[in-house]
Design an enzyme around this catalytic site. Structure first.
Site, PDB file in Angstrom:
ATOM      1  N   GLU A  50       0.768  -1.227   0.260  1.00  0.00           N
ATOM      2  CA  GLU A  50      -0.018  -0.034  -0.117  1.00  0.00           C
ATOM      3  C   GLU A  50       0.903   1.181   0.101  1.00  0.00           C
ATOM      4  O   GLU A  50       0.596   2.210  -0.857  1.00  0.00           O
ATOM      5  CB  GLU A  50      -0.947  -0.131   0.954  1.00  0.00           C
ATOM      6  CG  GLU A  50      -1.722  -0.931   1.288  1.00  0.00           C
ATOM      7  CD  GLU A  50      -2.671  -1.205   2.441  1.00  0.00           C
ATOM      8  OE1 GLU A  50      -2.487  -1.919   3.198  1.00  0.00           O
ATOM      9  OE2 GLU A  50      -4.135  -1.015   2.083  1.00  0.00           O
TER      10      GLU A  50
ATOM     11  N   GLU B 283      -4.174  -9.165   3.963  1.00  0.00           N
ATOM     12  CA  GLU B 283      -5.174  -8.835   5.260  1.00  0.00           C
ATOM     13  C   GLU B 283      -6.179  -9.796   5.552  1.00  0.00           C
ATOM     14  O   GLU B 283      -7.024 -10.373   7.027  1.00  0.00           O
ATOM     15  CB  GLU B 283      -5.900  -7.685   5.388  1.00  0.00           C
ATOM     16  CG  GLU B 283      -4.756  -6.377   4.702  1.00  0.00           C
ATOM     17  CD  GLU B 283      -3.822  -5.745   3.863  1.00  0.00           C
ATOM     18  OE1 GLU B 283      -3.236  -6.833   3.528  1.00  0.00           O
ATOM     19  OE2 GLU B 283      -2.546  -5.357   3.565  1.00  0.00           O
TER      20      GLU B 283
END
Ligand code: NAI
Length: 697
Positions: free
Chosen positions: A105, A125
């Protein structure tokens, strides 16, 4: 300092430096924003490179910060990424080895990305019951396409950088760099230093030719595959938002989904399991730097059910194995089963033929103990009989070289007693594999009173090498897992006496999430196994109350699937459990003899009696020091007994319910005249934690 700053000509290099994987903890995040400030204030600097020291660009969030306020302390990851985007000079991410989660990210917030081939790229995640929380769902679909992004986000699996670089129209990597990554990144940064405007991923569009149909298809498939977990479907919804919504609105939806998922018991369970798995290898008095013994060759005694499976683990890891048996036929049979197992893997395309050949070449057999003299470790898997174990260990003591590790796969016998058969009890240890040993993840490592620390450290390291989840257990009857399951089985028996049918109990437990209820499990494993154990062990515990239904079942010859009948009926060659009128009749008759009037028992009571029986015994096991920590017990149950992952293991589940409520339920169970009131006295540790409003974790 968890990030360093240096100048390479006109390029400022910010290097994340937070071993082992440059997790984005507070100090590292602060190091990035400080570096950006410094670079922007320095007129000499024309561009910035962000990279990672050691063996990662970044593995994402720092798991040491999990659940602590530090994780949210500013600059949090979202703020760092905004700062990168807003930087007035171009920021280039130089990605290598591992680029996952928050690391990916962060790189997606950079103006440019260059990568080394072989980098593992992932947004994992979902494996913690979450969606990516720092823009991953909005930005990844803008650079590799909606379908590719959704696949990566829903699966959480890593993809190699060179594969991603080949995706048509990809904008994830501006350049792949062979050789010196940092030098290549600095050269690239210099090239683009004066280009304006600075490119931002948020300005790209996430597009799909037929988004409505695609996302509906994705919802259907993902929903069906992730029944007990809410996160995968949220991954679909947030990626859909990248197509349907403006960037900032998509970010808001991602954020809300992330926060809502963080609160779910499923995510809590997955995060617990993640941390618990890593904790298992920490043994307080055996530090991580304890020297280990070299195990280059293994011997296995007994080529039966367990011996063969155990051998396969080591062959798979490239460690030569010699198996010893009493008779040639037993050896031939054992080796044939190993080969059959490998052949089946080749047929399924899971193993290449040349690998099969290489593994079989590492296997040798013998009838002669003298052939074990060069083995560094031996695992005994002969009949579960103390006399046989005595004879085997006395012989091993004579033939094995000094310093060799002598392990027993016993499931019920006293490892200290076995150690005492030798003149080297410090070298003796228990390695309790679970059946089928080549498949099951769990390995209980049984530490005897005299087991040397380096022997324990060696076996733990070896267990890791053969990809097991190793949990240390002290010596006691049944070790951690089977000692607890005994109480679970007793409750299952009482439930039959009080009014349940086997299928009712199984259904309730399976609805809770276990792969199989206790009775279907018994039929699979063989009801005779428990019968023999009860015959021997319960002689020593004449006062222990248990339901005789399982013994009556065995007296009917109903040992389970292998005899075509157990708690259920089975059609030849089929595994479907068909309720049996004969068994129901046996239970009713037994119930009448006990004078019990059957009552209707709800699913909640069934599940709570079975699971809290595990919890209460588990609490005793922690208090006695048999298990090092409550989370080790959860790992035993998750990896060895099919406990539902979304519940995090029995102790985690008890924490979720609240220990106060667990104790209150136990007090109610203790009043049931047909149950064992003494057992339901809460273990002292449990009572104390409940009274103090605390949890096992
Ligand atoms: P098994 O009966 O399938 O195999 C035992 C093998 O040992 C036989 O092939 C036998 O010929 C051989 N053997 C017996 N005495 C011997 C001796 N003196 N020297 C050399 N070989 C000898 O038994 P299984 O199920 O493999 O169990 C082995 C051990 O593993 C037992 O201690 C058992 O409690 C334990 N165990 C079994 C599990 C299971 O699910 N079957 C699970 C965990 C542990």
């Amino acid at each position: 300092m968890s990030a360093t700053y240096e100048l390479r000509g006109p390029v400022a290099v910010i290097t994340l430096d937070n071993p082992p994987v440059n997790g984005l903890g507070y100090d590292t995040r602060k190091g990035i924003t400080d570096g950006l400030d410094r670079a922007q204030a320095d007129a000499q600097v024309r561009a910035i490179v962000i990279t990672g020291a050691g063996k990662a660009f970044s593995g994402g969030a720092d798991i040491r910060e999990f659940g602590s306020p530090k994780a949210l302390q500013e600059p949090n990851l979202l703020s760092v990424i905004l700062a990168v985007e807003a930087c007035s000079k171009p920021v280039v991410a130089a990605i290598h080895t591992v680029c996952m989660g928050g690391g990916l990210e962060l790189s997606l917030g950079c103006h440019y990305r260059v990568a080394a081939p072989g980098t593992q790229v992932a947004l994992p995640e979902v494996k913690l019951g979450l969606v990516p929380g720092a823009g991953g769902t909005q930005r990844l679909s803008r650079v590799i396409g909606v379908e590719n992004a959704l696949n990566m986000i829903v699966s959480g699996e890593p993809v190699k950088s060179e594969l991603l670089a080949m995706a048509p129209g990809q904008k994830l990597f501006d350049k792949m760099i062979d050789g010196d990554l940092l030098a290549g990144a600095c050269a690239f940064a210099t090239e683009v230093a004066d280009k304006r405007p600075l490119p931002l991923v948020r300005h790209l569009k996430a597009e799909h030719a037929n988004p409505d149909a695609f996302f509906q298809f994705a919802r259907n498939t993902v929903g069906a595959m992730s029944k007990n977990f809410p996160a995968p479907l949220q991954c679909v919804e947030t990626v859909a938002a990248s197509v349907y919504k403006k960037f900032d609105d998509g970010m808001k939806q991602e954020r809300e989904a992330f926060i809502a998922l963080m609160m779910t018991p499923e995510s809590r369970a997955l995060r617990h399991a993640f941390v618990a798995e890593r904790a298992t290898s920490k043994i307080p008095d055996v530090p991580a730097d304890t020297p280990v013994r070299d195990v280059k060759k293994l011997a296995v005694i007994g080529a039966g059910t367990m011996g063969g499976g155990i051998a396969m683990n080591f062959l798979n890891a490239g460690i030569p194995v010699v198996i010893l048996e009493m008779k040639q036929e037993a050896l031939d049979k054992g080796v044939a089963i190993i080969r059959k197992n490998y052949d089946a893997q080749v047929k399924k395309g899971k193993l290449k033929q040349d690998k099969l050949d290489a593994r079989m070449a590492l296997l040798s057999t013998t009838l002669n103990y003298a052939d074990l003299k060069d083995a560094d470790m031996v695992i005994e898997a002969v009949f579960e009989d103390i006399g046989v174990k005595e004879q085997v260990f006395k012989t091993l003591d004579e033939v094995m070289k000094p310093g060799a590790i002598l392990a027993s796969n016993t499931s019920t016998l006293d490892v200290n007693r076995i150690a005492a058969f030798t003149k080297r009890p410090q070298d003796v240890i228990g390695t309790h594999f679970f059946s089928p040993a080549n498949v099951m993840k769990l390995l209980e490592v049984v530490r005897g009173e005299k087991t040397a620390k380096d022997v324990l450290a060696t076996v733990m390291a070896l267990g890791k090498k053969i990809r097991k989840t190793c949990v240390v257990s002290g010596v006691c009857d049944g070790f951690i897992g089977n000692r607890m399951i005994e109480q679970y089985s007793r409750q299952a028996g009482f439930l039959l006496e009080e009014g349940c049918t086997p299928q009712q109990v199984d259904k309730a437990v399976e609805k809770f999430g276990f792969a199989m209820g206790p009775f279907r499990m018994g039929d699979l494993a063989g009801n005779d196994v428990g019968w023999y154990i009860r015959k021997r062990r319960y002689l020593e515990k004449p006062d222990l109350r248990y339901s005789k239904t399982a013994d009556l079942l065995c007296e009917m010859g109903r040992f389970g699937q292998k005899t075509g009948a157990g708690w259920y009926d089975y059609l030849p060659g089929k595994r479907d459990a068909i309720p049996s009128a004969l068994v129901d009749g046996m239970i009713e008759k037994h119930r009448a003899e006990l004078g019990i009037v059957p009552r209707k028992i709800g699913d909640d009571e069934i599940v709570h009696r079975l699971v809290y029986a595990l919890v209460n015994e588990g609490a005793k096991i922690v208090e006695e020091g048999i298990a090092l920590r409550a989370s080790d017990i959860d790992m035993v149950y998750l990896t060895g007994y099919g406990f539902p992952l979304h519940r995090g293991g029995p102790m985690c589940y008890a924490d979720t319910v609240g220990l106060f409520n667990v104790v209150a339920a136990m007090n109610r169970f203790a009043k049931n005249p047909h149950d064992d009131a003494a057992f339901w006295q809460p273990a002292p540790l449990l009572a104390r934690l409940a009274a103090e409003g605390r949890t096992f974790s």
